[in-house]
Design a protein around this motif. Structure first.
Motif, PDB file in Angstrom:
ATOM      1  N   LEU A 138       0.806  -1.224   0.000  1.00 35.94           N
ATOM      2  CA  LEU A 138       0.000   0.000   0.000  1.00 35.94           C
ATOM      3  C   LEU A 138       0.837   1.272   0.000  1.00 35.94           C
ATOM      4  O   LEU A 138       0.457   2.268  -0.623  1.00 35.94           O
ATOM      5  N   LEU A 139       1.981   1.257   0.667  1.00 32.56           N
ATOM      6  CA  LEU A 139       2.783   2.470   0.670  1.00 32.56           C
ATOM      7  C   LEU A 139       3.286   2.772  -0.747  1.00 32.56           C
ATOM      8  O   LEU A 139       3.211   3.917  -1.228  1.00 32.56           O
ATOM      9  N   ALA A 140       3.769   1.725  -1.413  1.00 30.14           N
ATOM     10  CA  ALA A 140       4.172   1.919  -2.812  1.00 30.14           C
ATOM     11  C   ALA A 140       2.990   2.440  -3.628  1.00 30.14           C
ATOM     12  O   ALA A 140       3.109   3.416  -4.381  1.00 30.14           O
TER      13      ALA A 140
ATOM     14  N   GLU B 149      10.735   4.121  -7.910  1.00 30.99           N
ATOM     15  CA  GLU B 149      11.780   3.479  -7.109  1.00 30.99           C
ATOM     16  C   GLU B 149      11.172   2.585  -6.021  1.00 30.99           C
ATOM     17  O   GLU B 149      11.794   1.595  -5.609  1.00 30.99           O
ATOM     18  N   SER B 150       9.972   2.935  -5.570  1.00 34.30           N
ATOM     19  CA  SER B 150       9.309   2.089  -4.580  1.00 34.30           C
ATOM     20  C   SER B 150       8.853   0.779  -5.218  1.00 34.30           C
ATOM     21  O   SER B 150       9.099  -0.307  -4.687  1.00 34.30           O
ATOM     22  N   GLN B 151       8.191   0.891  -6.366  1.00 34.78           N
ATOM     23  CA  GLN B 151       7.752  -0.314  -7.073  1.00 34.78           C
ATOM     24  C   GLN B 151       8.968  -1.128  -7.513  1.00 34.78           C
ATOM     25  O   GLN B 151       8.968  -2.356  -7.461  1.00 34.78           O
ATOM     26  N   GLY B 152       9.994  -0.447  -7.984  1.00 32.33           N
ATOM     27  CA  GLY B 152      11.172  -1.142  -8.491  1.00 32.33           C
ATOM     28  C   GLY B 152      11.891  -1.907  -7.389  1.00 32.33           C
ATOM     29  O   GLY B 152      12.299  -3.055  -7.572  1.00 32.33           O
ATOM     30  N   ARG B 153      12.048  -1.280  -6.221  1.00 37.67           N
ATOM     31  CA  ARG B 153      12.718  -1.970  -5.121  1.00 37.67           C
ATOM     32  C   ARG B 153      11.871  -3.155  -4.643  1.00 37.67           C
ATOM     33  O   ARG B 153      12.396  -4.225  -4.334  1.00 37.67           O
TER      34      ARG B 153
ATOM     35  N   ILE D 266       6.515 -12.111  -0.118  1.00 32.58           N
ATOM     36  CA  ILE D 266       5.891 -11.259  -1.136  1.00 32.58           C
ATOM     37  C   ILE D 266       6.046  -9.775  -0.784  1.00 32.58           C
ATOM     38  O   ILE D 266       5.983  -8.901  -1.647  1.00 32.58           O
ATOM     39  N   HIS D 267       6.255  -9.474   0.484  1.00 33.27           N
ATOM     40  CA  HIS D 267       6.497  -8.093   0.917  1.00 33.27           C
ATOM     41  C   HIS D 267       5.345  -7.142   0.558  1.00 33.27           C
ATOM     42  O   HIS D 267       5.568  -5.986   0.224  1.00 33.27           O
ATOM     43  N   ASP D 268       4.127  -7.663   0.618  1.00 29.17           N
ATOM     44  CA  ASP D 268       2.974  -6.770   0.612  1.00 29.17           C
ATOM     45  C   ASP D 268       2.990  -5.983   1.927  1.00 29.17           C
ATOM     46  O   ASP D 268       3.789  -6.260   2.827  1.00 29.17           O
ATOM     47  N   THR D 269       2.102  -5.034   2.059  1.00 31.39           N
ATOM     48  CA  THR D 269       1.960  -4.332   3.324  1.00 31.39           C
ATOM     49  C   THR D 269       1.761  -5.371   4.433  1.00 31.39           C
ATOM     50  O   THR D 269       0.934  -6.272   4.286  1.00 31.39           O
TER      51      THR D 269
END
Lengths: 287, 287, 287, 287, 287, 287
Positions: A138-140, B149-153, D266-269
């Motif tokens: 969600l932050l992304a 950069e958030s999505q990419g990381r 998966i590193h979702d929220t």
């Protein structure tokens, strides 16, 4: 599940038709940051939230509102196209306004959609889901949303400047205000998530697994060091995990790569034709 | 103007080939948030900056670095494809690993690129400039950059979790660290611009021209009021221009639109076939 | 304007996860005839109806329902992806089911969407508005709708055959039934419009302006005359305006075209290099 | 296998050049329903027919004819572009017709194709196979064909209204007549298949496997009940399998979905940040 | 005008079905260099030839033949898909070959096309006219054709290596031979045009209007001077108009550009926020 | 790794703004053969070279130079857009030049990019990696490069003819000269590779595996035998492997294909509805 009512969220009526502006207005209906983009982006993000609660509800609230904005723009565009001229250029061109319309309006508004709005941008590119973003983080995604509302409001403001029609301006002033709210709401949500997690997305990846020695370094790859004067080049980093550094002359850390020949069944250029030096040996003349 | 040196910014060498992972790694080379996207996004933003100084320099610094990341990924993918098997399924399937590779690798890596990287994502969609953003408004664009950069990381981290190859993990840990820096730097630049302008983009549009009565209102368009419990529904707004409000039962403000018939030369369905009531009169049975 | 409620129109819960089927199910969510296509197609047609009444209402009713179907599919796909494996191939491939999943699932479900549904089809092509149709002519558009529901039900049926999961089959049996209704409803609307106008779209173009001598003629351009045995080659035409004819050996009616040279500033191949015979003279050796 | 003769099926010669109309005419050459679309759609359908006989022959007859129509349009467009002006705007704009041409013609006709036709539509979108349909089910596909010929004739008629050039009108009157035939022929073929199978596609799926209770129901999802007055809301259904019903207040049949948290990799929220109530329990405050 | 006969130009019958290879074979049917590309490329080039004669005839000959190749591949793919399994993964995966097929075949072959060929490449990207080239300049276009036949033959050869099916290999050996001829014929035509014009396209632009001082210069923009050892860096140029030169340290010839601020109505970042030095003055700290 | 300097390779300054020409100039920045295409094409080819040496170095030299050309064009376009008018049509149209600009300029230059260049062509299609080619076989790829430089120079020359602005012409004369060099260099490299390998790509496939009897045959598929008079129809073939032959009346070599019915679970049209004659038997009435 969705219910529709036929009344519009806000007025969408121009003072008079303007086929050229109808073409331009398509940008915020079916362009990269048009209403189709934000509607589907928020809905897809909402459907993917694993869990429930206020974030999911906020996404569904806003996604549903954006559907109403598509509707307003579709209505406005159809009215701007009312009775659009499609006739003979030679006759028309005697009237310069008519000539500019015939040369400048989107021909598909007459040929394809029959004077209706299209799911396309101001140059006729059809809307594509390439435009939207939903990652499960969600932050992304709220950052994507903040960007979308920033670009969207910017485009609405530019369009506001390009018309003198009071009906169009009235509708745009509504959409611009809603974009103000939507920027505000995503900012609020971002602030909250950044406080709970960290400013770096994703916050859940252990920091010791990344090459921390370059996590706060600005490399000067464009000659001139104006960028060294910015906040990002000195002082504590925004994530509270380090100190910004500036490297004026960045150096490569790996040797020149040499790829192995492909197998014969690939039929690349044969090795005998390309030079195949031993891997990772730097030729002496390079340094 | 650009100069290239053949050494890599950082190592890009796997322990051993893995054609299936080569396919997945394409995502951060040629996907929506891959290195081609950020490289061209930053460069186009930089070339469009009207004026000069630290922002333009920062964009060019980072854009040039991302070119080096494309290069690292292209090199890594070629090496993951070294000697990729392309043979007969029936024989191969006796070895389950080989079977999964033959069924799962990107066939274009063998047929089209001859075991080279492609400007495409992990399912084979070719890269498109639909992915990139450059508006001339730096605050808007830096938000786009922070999102990228958030999505990419996030994607690089997910890929890190999907492999056990120490060479691949080593390279990804570098790219993840650089994404950490790039999130930090755009955050710093955003903070500075927000302080100079306002958090709402564009800051230059006179606020009295928008419908201020809805500039800080959350409309509840998705039944259930969890979203009313968020920061965005009460208290001062983030832009310091108002107070958040929550409207539980939003109402339409405009009547049901009725569009005029099209001219005969458009050949829409004729008016005699469609009911054409007088514009903007609400039929009594609707409420 | 749209309102959303969070309850689903119908159940969307599989017996157990199946990432491979999640990939396939994307077809009827984000493919050419997926639910995004029909939702936006009906809504755009509805917004473009010039006039009001039952046709517009029917379009809006059905468009809003299709939004609920997108939601059901997005939910189902997220559940089919629950806990999807993304790990090491070599280990995984020892379990053939796991191997097939790792080779066959859509890698973007893990890397990009974080185990959420995507606005894409079963091979990962992102949804595009190239798929949808709204012309302002309802008879034309209802035929497009009938086709969409026919293709859509066909695909849902094929997917029904490809799974043994009772939860998935249950949801598909709902969608298939709704497609049955939607085929029925467009058929009913088409029948009514054909009766009011004519079966040939658009009905408003004066027939004497077309080359009536070829309005009911089948030209045999593919050797073999099986097509001569069909209803379309003899008897009264479907539009009641003529009699079908069959032409076994169709002849060209215009001479071989010869285009004039381009102006010099176009820099096509110069006329001196290409032979430029006099326009429209058939060389004697051709007949 | 295909043979070509250089004579045209019908005349394709304008009275005089008109670069603006050349741009518009591209729509029915390379647009969504242009001649490339129908040619390749019919050929691909024909090549996929499993079996032979009159349907396959009809598809190949018509597909081959549409290739001749591409040829006619390509020829006409090249002639409309004869000697197109590309010069200086300032000088040209003194002649309003010339000004409108310079502003309005497709610049690619001069820069890219060298005054030739392009495989693109009237706004320059390149043709894409997204436009075409071939499912292996002939009743479904013939409905797609009927739609294509309906949209295609509608567009040709609109273009006919937009020109006064007798040569262009002459060619269009031929193409319009052929579209009349093609609508007639697909109607005849559809009627025959509907009689052999059923009006609902695919006819081979056992009806008891679908949720028959909603197979003939119209749900009123758009407030206002004009749609209740249509044929599709009462009386026997078109497929002879039931009776149409109208549901004024449709209700959701499934609870609000709650998705399980994603795995950590998966590193979702993180779940701690999102509320994760127990699945499928309706929170009491919602109703 | 085109005629079709139903017999194939050459055999297109596999020994047995292979759905995985069917997916791969799509590359040379509907990929960037597949048969659709060459067919439409040659036909569009032919239709645009201004003049007539042997070049136009050669284009139409070859274009018509490529249509026959589409047909052969469509037939082969349909046969490779005969009876393709679509069933339950868990059961299927017990047979590793079946598992690989279920994981690896193109799901659209079952869901969308009903076991027919598709106008798409081996990863499912739909064919697009972005792939084709027709400029009106034959020397330029014949070079495009030579490239297309080179890439096409390379891909066909790679596919030949990826199968053991004698029927498939037999058909590919035919297509490979035809690509041999087509490379030969475009080479012959190119040689002739180069002799009549010059090797540099377009030959009609007066050479004195270009910056002749850089018309034969190799700039070394990638450190390392291996490229200085090539034929292109010394000796007479291929066009007979100069002598190749090598510049080891290329220098910029124009100052750093500084763009003027945008008008206020564009709402770019305001000039007060960006530094606006006087245009074209090199800041002293840069050198 | 890449370094950037802010000085331009060559001047990019128009005499005065011209928004209409800015739109046209996009073609050689972001079109099919624009500078983005050649830059990324050469870089991807270079990164995929398996081995090192002069070919790889040449590709990297030229790829890096093309990045500088993107930069020059982006700068020029921004300057052509300086102060572009976006105001009211009715007022503007009184000035015919202004009217043509308002009707003809790319609206996205004002709405989307804020008077900056876009990664798009002259009609607004966004750049796509569909345009580029990298196969791993250098002879094939250098032919692609020669074509790209031929098409690119042709387009630059056409644009040169479309403006009278001395600044624009000056920049174009530089780019045209560089295209001259690039055509020369690829010609030199091709000549060398053809000498080392053979003119037919790929040279490594054993000739006896292709159907040599049709490797040098021209089939006359377009009636009229002008093509028989070309070099490609007689004399030794260009590859030195045979003699060109001309076949005036090409015959099919395979029977009419008949495809087997699909399995029931595919729900194609049922076999009972389509005629399924025995495979490969020619019906007697066909000949």
């Amino acid at each position: 599940m969705f219910f529709h009512i036929k009344e519009l969220q806000y007025h969408a009526k121009p003072e008079k038709p303007d086929p050229l502006f109808a073409k331009k207005l398509q940008e915020i209906l079916g362009g990269q940051f048009g209403e189709i983009s934000v509607a589907l982006q928020y809905l897809f993000q909402g459907w993917s939230v694993r869990g429930n609660g206020k974030y999911k509800d906020l996404l569904m609230d806003t996604g549903a509102e954006e559907l109403a904005h598509i509707e307003m723009l579709a209505t406005m565009i159809a009215r701007l196209l009312d009775g659009a001229p499609v006739g003979d250029l030679e006759k028309a061109a005697k009237d310069p306004v008519l000539g500019a319309i015939l040369g400048g309006m989107n021909p598909q508004h007459a040929i394809v959609s029959g004077l209706g709005a299209m799911p396309a941008d101001s140059v006729g590119n059809r809307w594509t889901a390439d435009y939207i973003i939903a990652s499960g983080n969600l932050l992304a995604d709220f950052r994507a949303n903040l960007n979308a509302e920033s670009q969207g409001r910017l485009q609405a403001v530019r369009l506001y400047e390009e018309t003198t029609d009071r009906g169009v301006k009235d509708m745009l002033s509504w959409l611009i205000a809603r974009d103000t709210m939507h920027q505000n709401q995503w900012l609020a949500a971002i602030k909250e998530l950044e406080a709970k997690e960290n400013v770096v997305v994703p916050s859940t990846f252990p920091r010791h697994l990344e090459k921390r020695e370059v996590s706060h370094v600005l490399f000067n790859f464009s000659r001139g060091n104006e960028s060294a004067t910015g906040r990002w080049a000195k002082g504590p980093s925004m994530d509270g995990e380090g100190v910004f550094q500036y490297v004026e002359h960045p150096q490569p850390l790996a040797k020149k790569p040499v790829l192995k020949p492909a197998p014969a069944y690939i039929h690349d250029t044969p090795p005998s034709v390309i030079q195949h030096p031993r891997d990772d040996i730097l030729p002496p003349n390079l340094y």
